[in-house]
Design an enzyme around this catalytic site. Structure first.
Site, PDB file in Angstrom:
ATOM      1  NE  ARG A  80      -3.423  -2.410   3.029  1.00  0.00           N
ATOM      2  CZ  ARG A  80      -3.025  -3.445   3.300  1.00  0.00           C
ATOM      3  NH1 ARG A  80      -1.765  -3.797   3.601  1.00  0.00           N
ATOM      4  NH2 ARG A  80      -3.911  -4.471   3.544  1.00  0.00           N
ATOM      5  CE  LYS A 136      -6.456   0.179   7.897  1.00  0.00           C
ATOM      6  NZ  LYS A 136      -7.749  -0.004   7.472  1.00  0.00           N
ATOM      7  CG  HIS A 145      -4.747   0.982  -3.646  1.00  0.00           C
ATOM      8  ND1 HIS A 145      -4.140   0.796  -2.500  1.00  0.00           N
ATOM      9  CD2 HIS A 145      -5.651  -0.278  -3.501  1.00  0.00           C
ATOM     10  CE1 HIS A 145      -4.526  -0.353  -1.614  1.00  0.00           C
ATOM     11  NE2 HIS A 145      -5.427  -0.678  -2.442  1.00  0.00           N
ATOM     12  NE  ARG A 183      -3.294  -4.050  -1.272  1.00  0.00           N
ATOM     13  CZ  ARG A 183      -2.430  -4.499  -0.370  1.00  0.00           C
ATOM     14  NH1 ARG A 183      -1.220  -4.646  -0.597  1.00  0.00           N
ATOM     15  NH2 ARG A 183      -3.276  -5.425   0.404  1.00  0.00           N
ATOM     16  CG  HIS A 200      -6.444  -8.618   1.731  1.00  0.00           C
ATOM     17  ND1 HIS A 200      -6.733  -9.148   0.443  1.00  0.00           N
ATOM     18  CD2 HIS A 200      -6.123  -7.446   1.594  1.00  0.00           C
ATOM     19  CE1 HIS A 200      -6.759  -7.886  -0.196  1.00  0.00           C
ATOM     20  NE2 HIS A 200      -6.383  -7.062   0.350  1.00  0.00           N
ATOM     21  CE1 TYR A 248      -7.117  -6.117  -6.042  1.00  0.00           C
ATOM     22  CE2 TYR A 248      -6.885  -7.511  -4.116  1.00  0.00           C
ATOM     23  CZ  TYR A 248      -6.785  -6.323  -4.578  1.00  0.00           C
ATOM     24  OH  TYR A 248      -6.521  -5.106  -4.034  1.00  0.00           O
TER      25      TYR A 248
END
Length: 320
Positions: free
Chosen positions: A163, A186, A267, A270, A293, A302
């Site tokens: 990212r 995160k 992005h 990605r 993810h 995707y």
């Protein structure tokens, strides 16, 4: 209690106790600042938190609808806030009132604050020719340091699928190891990222580090505690870590030069990374781990695969 005092406490709580990421706390600061500014304009004073009603939130949304802001780092270009940006701002205000309730502060019930549904962004990805065009365009930059920095940024974006924020947080110590490094996501989750020699990531990073440190004319005097790879190269921010706005500006400039008119962003590299892996037979679970993810459902977006691949798949349905 005055809302500005409480919002300052809310930010401190998010930063020091909840240990929210910089991007999250930046969003909190932006949302609370905008809300305070709106309330001061509406009431001609700083109101008590107990005086805020649903009507104020509705008026704030209308205010956001009409708000005109600077586009990226430009001081001349302006734009309106996107639907999803407005939702993020309202969601932050809702989180603030939830925090107030947890602190037993008399205020608006956060559950009463409605939040619109986010618009699902269409997945835009680049062809392999377009990816190469970005690399080649970076090579045409007049200043060698800018040339290497921009090419390295696009190569990392495509070959690792990181990212934008993860790329900008990379240090030379990360990427000068042999083909792998760790990034923090995160909730402090870590993942290992791999790349091979064909990506030229390590090769270009070594050249860039030498230019930063050795060439007197281009020498960078670091203003950061870490040896970040992506720095601002122009005054007055020279030597500071590059911000998202600067990366977006370069992306927009290159898009214009390449004649790309559709909504392509950083992005999109990605998205292209993930799509290419799936088209070339990599298992969905492996792609999930490589992208970092938390759930497989995030990776399943995707599986749109290109039309040409779908046409090829139908040829497998022949009967003997």
């Amino acid at each position: 209690m005055k809302i500005n005092e409480l919002m300052e406490q809310f930010i401190n709580y998010a930063v020091h106790l909840e240990r929210k990421s910089k991007s999250t706390t930046d969003q909190y600061k932006t949302a609370t600042r905008r809300f305070q500014s709106f309330l001061e304009g509406k009431y001609r004073k700083i109101p008590e938190v107990s005086d805020i009603t649903i009507a104020d939130l509705i008026d704030f949304w209308i205010h956001l609808d009409e708000l005109v802001v600077h586009k990226g780092t430009s001081k001349k270009k302006t734009t309106k806030l996107s639907h999803n940006t407005k939702i993020a701002l309202i969601t932050t205000i809702k989180t603030f009132f939830k925090w107030c309730k947890l602190c037993k502060i008399s205020c608006l019930d956060y559950e009463m604050i409605p939040v619109a549904r986010q618009e699902r962004n269409e997945i835009c990805y680049l062809s392999h020719d377009e990816i190469n065009n970005f690399f080649n365009l970076a090579k045409k930059e007049k200043q060698e340091t800018i040339r290497l920095r921009n090419e390295l940024f696009f190569r990392i974006a495509y070959f690792t699928g990181l990212r934008k924020g993860e790329i900008l947080n990379l240090t030379f110590d990360d990427i000068l190891h042999q083909g792998q490094f760790q990034v923090v996501q995160k909730f402090k989750r870590k993942r290992t990222v791999f790349f091979d020699e064909n990506s030229k990531i390590r090769e270009i990073a070594l050249q860039l580090k030498c230019l930063y440190n050795l060439k007197p004319k281009n020498q960078i005097y670091y203003h950061e505690d870490k040896d970040y790879v992506f720095l601002c190269l122009n005054d007055p921010q020279r030597g500071k870590k590059r911000e998202r706005g600067g990366a977006n500006t370069v992306m927009d400039k290159y898009k214009k030069k390449l004649g790309i008119k559709r909504k392509v962003t950083i992005h999109s590299f990605r998205h292209t990374h993930a799509t290419t892996l799936l088209e070339r037979g990599v298992d969905l679970r492996q792609v999930q781990i490589m992208l970092g993810h938390a759930t497989i459902s995030s990776t399943q977006v995707y599986t749109h695969i290109s039309e040409s691949k779908l046409r090829e798949a139908t040829q497998l349905l022949y009967l003997e």
